[in-house]
Design a protein around this motif. Structure first.
Motif: not given
Length: 110
Positions: A1-9, A13-15, A17-24
């Motif tokens: 479960m910790k791996h799942f939350f780590n992947r979401i984090y 964090s990568n999102l 810096s992207k242009i799709a941040f606000y629509p996401s």
């Protein structure tokens, strides 16, 4: 479960810096709001609202359709605005840099 939350984090964090941040953010907020409303409906919030605040309940189908139309119109407007902002940014990037430099730039990963 910790791996799942780590992947979401890492994904969030990568999102950032992207242009799709606000629509996401809007999509995630809408997704969470839908689950919250389903949960509240299963807990019986409709009966509570009918007893405590009947003016908040929509009894007419045309009124509900008007509210839904306004929400969908707002979503479409937001998507058009996001798309136009992406096109403006791409146009500015294309006009500021030479074609040989644009070929060497890495493509964004969505």
């Amino acid at each position: 479960m910790k791996h799942f939350f780590n992947r979401i984090y890492i994904l969030l964090s990568n999102l950032q810096s992207k242009i799709a941040f606000y629509p996401s953010l809007f999509a995630i907020f809408g997704f969470l709001t839908a689950f919250l409303l389903i949960y509240l409906e299963n807990q019986g919030i409709s009966e509570y609202l009918i007893k405590k605040a009947p003016m908040l309940m929509v009894n007419d189908g045309s009124t509900a359709l008007s509210i839904l139309t306004a929400c969908i119109t707002g979503l479409i407007s937001m998507m058009v605005f996001s798309f136009s902002m992406v096109m403006v940014l791409l146009n500015q990037a294309a006009s500021n840099y030479s074609p040989s430099l644009l070929r060497k730039m890495p493509l964004p990963r969505w």
